[in-house]
Write an enzyme that holds these catalytic residues in place. Structure first.
Site, PDB file in Angstrom:
ATOM      1  CG  HIS A 140      27.181  32.282   8.881  1.00  0.00           C
ATOM      2  ND1 HIS A 140      26.346  33.218   9.446  1.00  0.00           N
ATOM      3  CD2 HIS A 140      28.008  32.967   8.041  1.00  0.00           C
ATOM      4  CE1 HIS A 140      26.649  34.418   8.974  1.00  0.00           C
ATOM      5  NE2 HIS A 140      27.658  34.299   8.110  1.00  0.00           N
ATOM      6  CE  LYS A 144      29.639  33.715  11.745  1.00  0.00           C
ATOM      7  NZ  LYS A 144      30.995  34.289  11.637  1.00  0.00           N
TER       8      LYS A 144
HETATM    9  N1  LIG Z   1      34.294  40.071   7.510  1.00  0.00           N
HETATM   10  C1  LIG Z   1      33.861  39.203   6.585  1.00  0.00           C
HETATM   11  O1  LIG Z   1      33.402  39.578   5.492  1.00  0.00           O
HETATM   12  C2  LIG Z   1      33.979  37.741   6.871  1.00  0.00           C
HETATM   13  C3  LIG Z   1      33.608  36.780   5.918  1.00  0.00           C
HETATM   14  C4  LIG Z   1      33.830  35.439   6.198  1.00  0.00           C
HETATM   15  C5  LIG Z   1      34.394  35.072   7.422  1.00  0.00           C
HETATM   16  N2  LIG Z   1      34.707  36.022   8.325  1.00  0.00           N
HETATM   17  C6  LIG Z   1      35.361  35.713   9.609  1.00  0.00           C
HETATM   18  O2  LIG Z   1      36.715  35.380   9.327  1.00  0.00           O
HETATM   19  C7  LIG Z   1      37.192  34.482  10.322  1.00  0.00           C
HETATM   20  C8  LIG Z   1      37.763  33.228   9.634  1.00  0.00           C
HETATM   21  O3  LIG Z   1      36.706  32.499   9.044  1.00  0.00           O
HETATM   22  P1  LIG Z   1      36.968  31.195   8.170  1.00  0.00           P
HETATM   23  O4  LIG Z   1      35.654  30.535   7.970  1.00  0.00           O
HETATM   24  O5  LIG Z   1      37.780  31.559   6.988  1.00  0.00           O
HETATM   25  O6  LIG Z   1      37.867  30.366   9.223  1.00  0.00           O
HETATM   26  P2  LIG Z   1      38.687  29.002   9.032  1.00  0.00           P
HETATM   27  O7  LIG Z   1      38.319  28.324   7.778  1.00  0.00           O
HETATM   28  O8  LIG Z   1      38.525  28.269  10.334  1.00  0.00           O
HETATM   29  O9  LIG Z   1      40.214  29.498   8.926  1.00  0.00           O
HETATM   30  C9  LIG Z   1      40.910  30.062  10.016  1.00  0.00           C
HETATM   31  C10 LIG Z   1      42.304  30.426   9.571  1.00  0.00           C
HETATM   32  O10 LIG Z   1      42.941  31.102  10.653  1.00  0.00           O
HETATM   33  C11 LIG Z   1      44.175  30.451  10.942  1.00  0.00           C
HETATM   34  N3  LIG Z   1      44.535  30.668  12.346  1.00  0.00           N
HETATM   35  C12 LIG Z   1      45.503  31.511  12.778  1.00  0.00           C
HETATM   36  N4  LIG Z   1      45.604  31.497  14.100  1.00  0.00           N
HETATM   37  C13 LIG Z   1      44.700  30.636  14.548  1.00  0.00           C
HETATM   38  C14 LIG Z   1      44.347  30.177  15.834  1.00  0.00           C
HETATM   39  N5  LIG Z   1      44.970  30.618  16.946  1.00  0.00           N
HETATM   40  N6  LIG Z   1      43.347  29.261  15.929  1.00  0.00           N
HETATM   41  C15 LIG Z   1      42.710  28.794  14.821  1.00  0.00           C
HETATM   42  N7  LIG Z   1      43.021  29.198  13.561  1.00  0.00           N
HETATM   43  C16 LIG Z   1      44.010  30.101  13.430  1.00  0.00           C
HETATM   44  C17 LIG Z   1      43.955  29.012  10.525  1.00  0.00           C
HETATM   45  O11 LIG Z   1      45.230  28.386  10.318  1.00  0.00           O
HETATM   46  P3  LIG Z   1      45.403  26.771  10.417  1.00  0.00           P
HETATM   47  O12 LIG Z   1      44.487  26.216   9.387  1.00  0.00           O
HETATM   48  O13 LIG Z   1      46.839  26.536  10.168  1.00  0.00           O
HETATM   49  O14 LIG Z   1      44.983  26.442  11.835  1.00  0.00           O
HETATM   50  C18 LIG Z   1      43.177  29.217   9.226  1.00  0.00           C
HETATM   51  O15 LIG Z   1      44.064  29.569   8.190  1.00  0.00           O
HETATM   52  C19 LIG Z   1      35.986  34.183  11.237  1.00  0.00           C
HETATM   53  O16 LIG Z   1      36.034  35.056  12.357  1.00  0.00           O
HETATM   54  C20 LIG Z   1      34.792  34.540  10.361  1.00  0.00           C
HETATM   55  O17 LIG Z   1      33.641  34.896  11.082  1.00  0.00           O
HETATM   56  C21 LIG Z   1      34.516  37.339   8.073  1.00  0.00           C
END
Ligand SMILES: NC(=O)c1ccc[n+]([C@@H]2O[C@H](COP(=O)([O-])OP(=O)(O)OC[C@H]3O[C@@H](n4cnc5c(N)ncnc54)[C@H](OP(=O)(O)O)[C@@H]3O)[C@@H](O)[C@H]2O)c1
Length: 246
Positions: A140, A144
């Site tokens: 990844h 991540k």
């Molecule tokens: N199930 C699936 O198919 C799938 C696919 C992809 C990713 N994921 C999972 O989805 C999650 C997010 O991944 P991502 O790559 O999109 O993450 P990311 O780019 O880091 O985005 C995180 C988002 O969550 C928000 N957020 C809310 N509360 C938060 C807190 N307490 N601390 C930090 N951020 C917070 C952030 O807001 P701010 O920017 O305002 O801080 C941001 O909008 C991960 O767990 C990942 O493994 C799952």
């Protein structure tokens, strides 16, 4: 429908906002700070209780430490909840299960349809080749946080249930160590902007079978998550997964 995307400023959340808006849903965003994504207003998460009052379904792609609290608020408001966030510990999972007693909760470690197919193929491969060594590798992007990925853990659960003998998960290898038949090796790589790659390798001394899924874009997760939200609307409280949608 009125769709609340929690984590709307994130790598995946912003794709979900685009996908859901493109399908004609009324989208509102939530993140830790306010912003605007694709003309959609993003509110800070302390406004979540008021925002949930107007939401038909919420989709959460954030971090596990915040996600289970968001799920509890959704349960209080009776809003169906789609969870894509990965990396929960047992307490976090218990909190999600508790939320599912009062609202429908759909959790999937991977919303790509190809990964759901991979799970079935890996199960068939592990059953058909009971004595083969199995090694799993996932790659990844460098942002991540959790490792191994939620999808890798789901694949390992499928392999476990397909094998009669319990397998020991060995994370990486270093030093002198003879491979035991009971091992399944788990290897994690974090680099660049890789959207998500999972490979299961089955081998004996004379042949190797590799089963690989690679997400080419985050749109695949966004489409699956919005499909799940559309499917979850109007369901009874309970625990669902992406397989139910498919
Ligand atoms: N199930 C699936 O198919 C799938 C696919 C992809 C990713 N994921 C999972 O989805 C999650 C997010 O991944 P991502 O790559 O999109 O993450 P990311 O780019 O880091 O985005 C995180 C988002 O969550 C928000 N957020 C809310 N509360 C938060 C807190 N307490 N601390 C930090 N951020 C917070 C952030 O807001 P701010 O920017 O305002 O801080 C941001 O909008 C991960 O767990 C990942 O493994 C799952």
């Amino acid at each position: 429908m009125n769709l609340l995307v929690i984590g709307a400023t994130g790598r995946t959340g912003s794709e979900i906002v685009a996908e859901a808006s493109g399908r004609g849903h009324d989208v509102t965003g939530v993140a830790t700070s306010s912003d605007t994504i694709e003309d959609v207003r993003v509110y800070p998460d302390d406004e979540l209780p008021e925002l949930l009052a107007d939401a038909d379904v919420a989709i959460d792609f954030t971090v596990p430490s915040a996600s289970h609290e968001y799920a509890a608020l959704a349960a209080e408001a009776g809003v169906p909840y789609v969870v894509g966030t990965t990396g929960f510990d047992e307490d976090g999972l218990d909190a999600l299960r508790a939320a599912s007693e009062s609202t429908p909760v759909l959790k999937a470690s991977n919303f790509a349809r190809g990964v759901q197919a991979l799970l079935r193929v890996v199960e068939a491969g592990a059953e058909a080749l009971p004595d083969y060594d199995i090694e799993l590798t996932e790659t990844h992007h460098n942002g991540k946080r959790d490792a191994p990925s939620g999808t890798a853990k789901t694949l390992l659960d499928v392999i476990d249930s397909a094998r009669e003998d319990a397998l020991d998960r060995v994370h990486g290898r270093e030093g002198e160590h003879e491979r035991e038949d009971s091992e399944v090796g788990v290897h994690v790589r974090r680099a660049g902007n890789v959207r998500g790659e999972h490979e299961v390798l089955l081998a004996d001394n004379d042949e190797v079978l590799t089963l690989t899924h690679r997400a080419e874009s985050r749109r695949v997760f966004a489409a699956g998550a919005v499909d799940a939200a559309e499917w979850l609307l109007g369901r009874e409280a309970g625990w669902y997964d992406f397989e139910d949608v498919l």
